[in-house]
Motif scaffolding. Structure first.
Motif, PDB file in Angstrom:
ATOM      1  N   LEU A  92      -5.270  -5.250  11.468  1.00  0.00           N
ATOM      2  CA  LEU A  92      -4.835  -6.705  11.437  1.00  0.00           C
ATOM      3  C   LEU A  92      -4.248  -6.898  12.892  1.00  0.00           C
ATOM      4  CD1 LEU A  92      -3.139  -6.500   7.791  1.00  0.00           C
ATOM      5  CD2 LEU A  92      -4.979  -7.930   8.647  1.00  0.00           C
ATOM      6  N   ALA A  93      -3.607  -5.931  13.711  1.00  0.00           N
ATOM      7  CA  ALA A  93      -3.059  -6.170  14.680  1.00  0.00           C
ATOM      8  C   ALA A  93      -4.058  -6.502  15.850  1.00  0.00           C
ATOM      9  CB  ALA A  93      -2.117  -4.815  15.398  1.00  0.00           C
ATOM     10  N   ASP A  94      -5.346  -5.582  15.572  1.00  0.00           N
ATOM     11  CA  ASP A  94      -6.463  -6.150  16.369  1.00  0.00           C
ATOM     12  C   ASP A  94      -7.129  -7.410  16.151  1.00  0.00           C
ATOM     13  OD1 ASP A  94      -6.326  -3.752  17.798  1.00  0.00           O
ATOM     14  OD2 ASP A  94      -8.039  -2.723  16.377  1.00  0.00           O
ATOM     15  N   LEU A  95      -6.873  -7.909  14.939  1.00  0.00           N
ATOM     16  CA  LEU A  95      -7.349  -9.442  14.574  1.00  0.00           C
ATOM     17  C   LEU A  95      -6.205 -10.400  15.008  1.00  0.00           C
ATOM     18  CD1 LEU A  95      -9.015  -8.401  11.058  1.00  0.00           C
ATOM     19  CD2 LEU A  95      -9.900  -9.043  13.032  1.00  0.00           C
ATOM     20  N   GLY A  96      -5.195 -10.011  15.564  1.00  0.00           N
ATOM     21  CA  GLY A  96      -3.941 -10.845  16.100  1.00  0.00           C
ATOM     22  C   GLY A  96      -3.114 -11.159  15.519  1.00  0.00           C
ATOM     23  N   CYS A  97      -2.760 -10.377  14.399  1.00  0.00           N
ATOM     24  CA  CYS A  97      -1.500 -10.714  13.528  1.00  0.00           C
ATOM     25  C   CYS A  97      -0.258 -10.757  14.303  1.00  0.00           C
ATOM     26  CB  CYS A  97      -1.453  -9.696  12.144  1.00  0.00           C
ATOM     27  SG  CYS A  97      -2.605 -10.135  11.170  1.00  0.00           S
ATOM     28  N   GLU A  98       0.491 -11.815  14.007  1.00  0.00           N
ATOM     29  CA  GLU A  98       2.024 -11.791  14.593  1.00  0.00           C
ATOM     30  C   GLU A  98       2.670 -10.741  14.055  1.00  0.00           C
ATOM     31  OE1 GLU A  98       5.759 -14.474  14.165  1.00  0.00           O
ATOM     32  OE2 GLU A  98       4.018 -15.518  14.582  1.00  0.00           O
ATOM     33  N   SER A  99       2.623 -10.504  12.837  1.00  0.00           N
ATOM     34  CA  SER A  99       3.577  -9.338  12.129  1.00  0.00           C
ATOM     35  C   SER A  99       2.755  -8.741  10.854  1.00  0.00           C
ATOM     36  CB  SER A  99       4.906  -9.885  11.909  1.00  0.00           C
ATOM     37  OG  SER A  99       4.650 -10.660  10.565  1.00  0.00           O
ATOM     38  N   VAL A 100       2.822  -7.747  10.679  1.00  0.00           N
ATOM     39  CA  VAL A 100       2.407  -6.803   9.381  1.00  0.00           C
ATOM     40  C   VAL A 100       3.600  -6.145   8.855  1.00  0.00           C
ATOM     41  CG1 VAL A 100       0.848  -5.158   8.513  1.00  0.00           C
ATOM     42  CG2 VAL A 100      -0.005  -6.724  10.364  1.00  0.00           C
ATOM     43  N   THR A 101       3.770  -6.715   7.622  1.00  0.00           N
ATOM     44  CA  THR A 101       4.910  -5.870   6.794  1.00  0.00           C
ATOM     45  C   THR A 101       4.546  -5.282   5.775  1.00  0.00           C
ATOM     46  OG1 THR A 101       6.258  -8.160   7.596  1.00  0.00           O
ATOM     47  CG2 THR A 101       7.016  -6.528   5.710  1.00  0.00           C
ATOM     48  N   GLU A 153       0.778  -1.225   0.007  1.00  0.00           N
ATOM     49  CA  GLU A 153      -0.088   0.054   0.136  1.00  0.00           C
ATOM     50  C   GLU A 153       0.926   1.119  -0.128  1.00  0.00           C
ATOM     51  OE1 GLU A 153      -2.426   2.754  -0.254  1.00  0.00           O
ATOM     52  OE2 GLU A 153      -3.522   0.779   0.030  1.00  0.00           O
ATOM     53  N   ASP A 154       0.547   2.205  -0.976  1.00  0.00           N
ATOM     54  CA  ASP A 154       1.341   3.342  -0.995  1.00  0.00           C
ATOM     55  C   ASP A 154       0.755   4.565  -0.138  1.00  0.00           C
ATOM     56  OD1 ASP A 154      -0.700   3.644  -2.759  1.00  0.00           O
ATOM     57  OD2 ASP A 154       0.503   4.717  -4.327  1.00  0.00           O
ATOM     58  N   GLU A 155      -0.549   4.413   0.132  1.00  0.00           N
ATOM     59  CA  GLU A 155      -1.062   5.455   1.016  1.00  0.00           C
ATOM     60  C   GLU A 155      -0.910   5.398   2.606  1.00  0.00           C
ATOM     61  OE1 GLU A 155      -2.609   8.403  -0.036  1.00  0.00           O
ATOM     62  OE2 GLU A 155      -2.386   7.647  -2.268  1.00  0.00           O
ATOM     63  N   MET A 156      -0.049   6.382   3.400  1.00  0.00           N
ATOM     64  CA  MET A 156       0.401   6.104   4.570  1.00  0.00           C
ATOM     65  C   MET A 156      -0.818   5.891   5.669  1.00  0.00           C
ATOM     66  SD  MET A 156       2.697   5.593   6.669  1.00  0.00           S
ATOM     67  CE  MET A 156       4.156   5.937   5.524  1.00  0.00           C
ATOM     68  N   LEU A 157      -1.809   6.777   5.459  1.00  0.00           N
ATOM     69  CA  LEU A 157      -2.917   6.734   6.289  1.00  0.00           C
ATOM     70  C   LEU A 157      -3.640   5.271   6.078  1.00  0.00           C
ATOM     71  CD1 LEU A 157      -4.340  10.027   6.003  1.00  0.00           C
ATOM     72  CD2 LEU A 157      -3.103   9.205   7.785  1.00  0.00           C
ATOM     73  N   VAL A 158      -3.866   4.868   4.967  1.00  0.00           N
ATOM     74  CA  VAL A 158      -4.670   3.631   4.772  1.00  0.00           C
ATOM     75  C   VAL A 158      -3.618   2.636   5.218  1.00  0.00           C
ATOM     76  CG1 VAL A 158      -5.252   1.972   3.021  1.00  0.00           C
ATOM     77  CG2 VAL A 158      -5.829   4.162   2.600  1.00  0.00           C
ATOM     78  N   LEU A 159      -2.352   2.529   5.113  1.00  0.00           N
ATOM     79  CA  LEU A 159      -1.524   1.351   5.490  1.00  0.00           C
ATOM     80  C   LEU A 159      -1.563   1.537   7.254  1.00  0.00           C
ATOM     81  CD1 LEU A 159       0.587  -0.685   5.482  1.00  0.00           C
ATOM     82  CD2 LEU A 159       2.324   1.423   5.357  1.00  0.00           C
ATOM     83  N   ILE A 160      -1.495   2.767   7.944  1.00  0.00           N
ATOM     84  CA  ILE A 160      -1.724   2.778   9.310  1.00  0.00           C
ATOM     85  C   ILE A 160      -2.943   2.051   9.748  1.00  0.00           C
ATOM     86  CG2 ILE A 160      -1.922   4.258  11.269  1.00  0.00           C
ATOM     87  CD1 ILE A 160       0.026   6.094   9.777  1.00  0.00           C
ATOM     88  N   MET A 161      -4.317   2.540   8.970  1.00  0.00           N
ATOM     89  CA  MET A 161      -5.392   1.752   9.335  1.00  0.00           C
ATOM     90  C   MET A 161      -5.355   0.331   9.205  1.00  0.00           C
ATOM     91  SD  MET A 161      -9.035   2.324   7.333  1.00  0.00           S
ATOM     92  CE  MET A 161      -8.536   1.371   6.070  1.00  0.00           C
ATOM     93  N   VAL A 162      -5.022  -0.281   8.117  1.00  0.00           N
ATOM     94  CA  VAL A 162      -5.060  -1.632   8.078  1.00  0.00           C
ATOM     95  C   VAL A 162      -4.108  -2.315   8.934  1.00  0.00           C
ATOM     96  CG1 VAL A 162      -4.073  -3.220   6.319  1.00  0.00           C
ATOM     97  CG2 VAL A 162      -5.580  -1.420   5.500  1.00  0.00           C
ATOM     98  N   ASP A 163      -2.801  -1.708   9.069  1.00  0.00           N
ATOM     99  CA  ASP A 163      -1.994  -2.331  10.186  1.00  0.00           C
ATOM    100  C   ASP A 163      -2.673  -2.318  11.441  1.00  0.00           C
ATOM    101  OD1 ASP A 163       0.321  -1.590  12.708  1.00  0.00           O
ATOM    102  OD2 ASP A 163       1.147  -2.745  10.524  1.00  0.00           O
ATOM    103  N   ASP A 164      -3.330  -1.344  11.865  1.00  0.00           N
ATOM    104  CA  ASP A 164      -3.996  -1.396  13.348  1.00  0.00           C
ATOM    105  C   ASP A 164      -5.075  -2.574  13.235  1.00  0.00           C
ATOM    106  OD1 ASP A 164      -2.594   0.555  14.251  1.00  0.00           O
ATOM    107  OD2 ASP A 164      -4.219   2.249  14.045  1.00  0.00           O
TER     108      ASP A 164
END
Length: 121
Positions: A27-36, A14-25
């Motif tokens: 996925l973390a809430d869903l339990g992901c071990e890591s988001v790269t 993803e190249d849009e920083m705000l979208v990336l931050i949202m998706v990262d959050d």
């Protein structure tokens, strides 16, 4: 709270920083071990070579570059992926028309459902 993606390793292209931050959050809430994250096709391809991922989410358009080379690399390794786009998804290349896609903006429930489907089969 249920963590349907507990322990999973996800690549987000993803190249849009705000979208990336949202998706990262999300996925973390869903339990992901890591988001790269990768913001370019070149970065994504290098990460795929260097790491193992359980699944991936690809923005279809990175500042004018289509992510089909990334999709090809993931498919060659058997890594399930979903496209994300602000467009309709009708412009997908042949061979990827059957791949799931998330239309932006999306909610965390939609993200959880699509990754659950990806990782169940």
């Amino acid at each position: 709270m249920d963590k349907p993606l507990f322990g999973r390793r996800i690549l987000v292209v993803e190249d849009e920083m705000l979208v990336l931050i949202m998706v990262d959050d999300m996925l973390a809430d869903l339990g992901c071990e890591s988001v790269t994250a990768a913001a370019t096709v070149k970065q994504a391809l290098a990460l795929i070579e260097a790491h193992d991922f359980d699944a991936a989410m690809l923005d279809m358009n990175l500042n004018g570059d289509k992510t089909y080379f990334v999709a090809d690399a993931l498919a060659a390794r058997g890594v399930p992926f979903v496209f994300s786009t602000g467009y309709s998804g009708h412009d997908m290349r042949d061979g990827y028309r059957d791949r799931p896609f998330l239309k932006k903006p999306f909610m965390d429930k939609q993200l959880a459902e699509i990754f659950a489907r990806l990782l169940s089969g």
